[in-house]
Enzyme design. Structure first.
Site, PDB file in Angstrom:
ATOM      1  N   GLU A  72       0.843  -1.198   0.000  1.00 12.52           N
ATOM      2  CA  GLU A  72       0.000   0.000   0.000  1.00 12.52           C
ATOM      3  C   GLU A  72       0.877   1.246   0.000  1.00 12.52           C
ATOM      4  O   GLU A  72       1.846   1.337   0.772  1.00 12.52           O
ATOM      5  CB  GLU A  72      -0.878  -0.046   1.249  1.00 12.52           C
ATOM      6  CG  GLU A  72      -2.312   0.313   1.025  1.00 12.52           C
ATOM      7  CD  GLU A  72      -3.060  -0.605   0.066  1.00 12.52           C
ATOM      8  OE1 GLU A  72      -3.085  -0.279  -1.147  1.00 12.52           O
ATOM      9  OE2 GLU A  72      -3.632  -1.602   0.496  1.00 12.52           O
ATOM     10  N   HIS A  73       0.557   2.196  -0.872  1.00 16.10           N
ATOM     11  CA  HIS A  73       1.331   3.439  -1.040  1.00 16.10           C
ATOM     12  C   HIS A  73       2.762   3.149  -1.503  1.00 16.10           C
ATOM     13  O   HIS A  73       3.677   3.934  -1.242  1.00 16.10           O
ATOM     14  CB  HIS A  73       1.335   4.280   0.251  1.00 16.10           C
ATOM     15  CG  HIS A  73      -0.019   4.835   0.565  1.00 16.10           C
ATOM     16  ND1 HIS A  73      -0.497   5.996   0.012  1.00 16.10           N
ATOM     17  CD2 HIS A  73      -1.016   4.352   1.339  1.00 16.10           C
ATOM     18  CE1 HIS A  73      -1.727   6.219   0.457  1.00 16.10           C
ATOM     19  NE2 HIS A  73      -2.064   5.219   1.254  1.00 16.10           N
ATOM     20  N   ASP A  90      -4.347   0.829  -9.162  1.00 10.53           N
ATOM     21  CA  ASP A  90      -5.778   0.567  -9.302  1.00 10.53           C
ATOM     22  C   ASP A  90      -6.159   0.339 -10.755  1.00 10.53           C
ATOM     23  O   ASP A  90      -6.880  -0.611 -11.090  1.00 10.53           O
ATOM     24  CB  ASP A  90      -6.586   1.745  -8.743  1.00 10.53           C
ATOM     25  CG  ASP A  90      -6.233   2.040  -7.303  1.00 10.53           C
ATOM     26  OD1 ASP A  90      -5.489   1.238  -6.700  1.00 10.53           O
ATOM     27  OD2 ASP A  90      -6.688   3.070  -6.786  1.00 10.53           O
ATOM     28  N   TYR A  94      -3.666  12.466   0.722  1.00 11.40           N
ATOM     29  CA  TYR A  94      -2.989  11.471  -0.141  1.00 11.40           C
ATOM     30  C   TYR A  94      -1.833  12.144  -0.886  1.00 11.40           C
ATOM     31  O   TYR A  94      -0.715  11.635  -0.915  1.00 11.40           O
ATOM     32  CB  TYR A  94      -3.996  10.886  -1.137  1.00 11.40           C
ATOM     33  CG  TYR A  94      -3.403   9.859  -2.087  1.00 11.40           C
ATOM     34  CD1 TYR A  94      -3.483   8.504  -1.810  1.00 11.40           C
ATOM     35  CD2 TYR A  94      -2.754  10.252  -3.260  1.00 11.40           C
ATOM     36  CE1 TYR A  94      -2.927   7.556  -2.663  1.00 11.40           C
ATOM     37  CE2 TYR A  94      -2.195   9.322  -4.118  1.00 11.40           C
ATOM     38  CZ  TYR A  94      -2.289   7.978  -3.818  1.00 11.40           C
ATOM     39  OH  TYR A  94      -1.731   7.060  -4.668  1.00 11.40           O
TER      40      TYR A  94
HETATM   41  C1  GLA Z   1      -5.106   4.624  -3.986  1.00 12.38           C
HETATM   42  C2  GLA Z   1      -4.315   5.007  -5.230  1.00 12.38           C
HETATM   43  C3  GLA Z   1      -3.295   3.935  -5.593  1.00 12.38           C
HETATM   44  C4  GLA Z   1      -2.445   3.537  -4.392  1.00 12.38           C
HETATM   45  C5  GLA Z   1      -3.328   3.278  -3.179  1.00 12.38           C
HETATM   46  C6  GLA Z   1      -2.535   3.034  -1.938  1.00 12.38           C
HETATM   47  O1  GLA Z   1      -5.917   3.527  -4.234  1.00 12.38           O
HETATM   48  O2  GLA Z   1      -5.173   5.222  -6.320  1.00 12.38           O
HETATM   49  O3  GLA Z   1      -2.495   4.364  -6.663  1.00 12.38           O
HETATM   50  O4  GLA Z   1      -1.486   4.503  -4.120  1.00 12.38           O
HETATM   51  O5  GLA Z   1      -4.225   4.336  -2.915  1.00 12.38           O
HETATM   52  O6  GLA Z   1      -1.791   1.876  -2.055  1.00 12.38           O
END
Ligand code: GLA
Length: 386
Positions: free
Chosen positions: A35-36, A173, A223
């Site tokens: 994640e991230h 995503d 974010y």
């Molecule tokens: C969101 C973003 C992704 C990713 C996630 C965290 O979903 O769209 O690109 O950074 O957060 O993993």
């Protein structure tokens, strides 16, 4: 109730001229771990789900797009040639995809469309990527002779987020939505774009999402600030280690070395990311060895990092994570960008019924409403339905 082609087709017929067009689908996603890490050029480990977006589309012989959102009961018309685009936020996703496809040389023309989705909004399951990927795939099919390759379609969705929505997201995503394959997770190297399918058929375990129903929006949210923190730290490390481009290339020793030069907050953010890049690889190894205990342990570590170091959790998600731990769930963590949405839980079959009952009850006692339980089924990526 699951969304069907007929749900969309009946609305398309009603809201336009009674004829039908082509129907396309694109899924939301889960992410086992990583994640991230995507915008830090690291690894991610997502899979598409069976929930997604369905859109019916028919060229209308003009330069206008007439779009009907079935879920919002809202209709918007915009011109493909007006660089400003519509103001309705949902329509900007479609507009952005059209413009980006045109940038790639696809001769997009006006069309009518009705679309709907069954990915819960703001749950961290990428409903917006499902929407972008659905239209990118469709436009490539209708006007691009399917010449644009899948990774580029994913990038069209990502650029739409950056340029038309205001979220500087990574590629995970849209990648997952376009490339998904039923029964398989995908490990993507976000730097090289190389990826591998990993069959996901855990013996004796289920993956279940618990949706806190705390809505999040990533556009204009912290974010983007998280991403900036990562970039700042990587730049400082690069002054000492020329080989470091992004946090993917850094390690804890390098981070310690620059500690006096970065803010305390940026230090914490980077610490989480460096650990997370490594955890994805550990999870892949553990999966190959059938070692679900290690997979679960890494998930809890990710939750800790996302909550205490990256600070993208919220009270409700931490509470869900605590319940999972108390109930002996193998692994649990926040999924997606954070600030709300779901936890993803790796639950042994024999604990599943009890966990679902307890988590609903305890959450409802504390927050006055039950969380929504979603059993994960790994589905296919973007496709034409008819
Ligand atoms: C969101 C973003 C992704 C990713 C996630 C965290 O979903 O769209 O690109 O950074 O957060 O993993």
């Amino acid at each position: 109730m699951r969304l069907t082609i007929d749900d969309v087709r009946s609305r398309f017929i009603k809201h336009f001229d009674g004829t039908t067009g082509n129907v396309y689908a694109s899924p939301g996603r889960i992410n086992l771990i990583g994640e991230h890490t995507d915008y830090n050029n690291g690894f991610v480990f997502p899979g598409a789900v069976t929930q997604g977006m369905i859109a019916e589309i028919k060229p209308n012989g003009t330069r206008n797009v007439n779009a009907y959102s079935i879920d919002l009961k809202d209709k918007v018309t915009f011109s493909l040639d007006d660089p400003k685009g519509p103001s309705a936020s949902w329509a900007r996703y479609i507009f952005g995809v059209c413009r980006e496809m045109m940038e790639l040389g696809v001769p997009v023309e006006g069309f009518n469309t009705a679309f709907a989705g069954d990915v819960p909004l703001g749950a961290g399951m990428s409903s917006s990527a499902a929407l972008e990927s659905c239209f990118a795939y469709a436009l490539n099919d209708l006007w691009g002779e399917n010449k644009i390759e899948k990774m580029e379609l994913a990038r069209v969705g990502q650029r739409t987020e950056h340029k038309y929505v205001g979220c500087n997201c990574g590629i995970m995503d849209q990648f997952a939505s376009v490339h998904g394959k039923a029964g398989s997770l995908m490990r993507l190297d976000c730097r090289s774009g190389e990826f591998e399918y990993f069959p996901w058929n855990p013996q004796g375990y289920k993956l279940v999402l618990v949706n806190s129903c705390v809505k999040h929006t990533l556009a204009g949210s912290p974010y983007n600030d998280r991403r900036l923190s990562c970039e700042r730290v990587a730049a400082v490390i690069a002054k000492h280690h020329a080989e470091v481009e992004t946090l993917r290339d850094a390690n804890y020793e390098m981070l310690e070395e620059v500690k006096p030069e970065v803010s305390e907050e940026d230090y914490k953010r980077a610490k989480y990311v460096i650990g997370e890049v490594d955890r994805v690889l550990k999870v892949c190894d553990a999966l190959e060895a059938g070692d679900y205990e290690t997979v679960g342990k890494m998930m809890y570590e990710t939750h800790y990092g996302l909550s205490k170091e990256y600070e993208v959790s919220c009270e409700e998600l931490d509470f869900l994570n605590d319940i999972a731990k108390e109930e002996g769930v193998t692994g649990s963590r926040i999924m997606g960008g954070g600030f709300g949405g779901c936890t993803i839980n790796l639950v042994a079959d024999e604990l599943y019924e009890n966990f679902v009952t307890v988590v609903k009850k305890k959450f409802a006692e504390k927050y006055g409403k039950e969380p929504i339980i979603i059993d994960v089924v790994i589905g296919d990526g973007s496709r034409k339905l008819c």
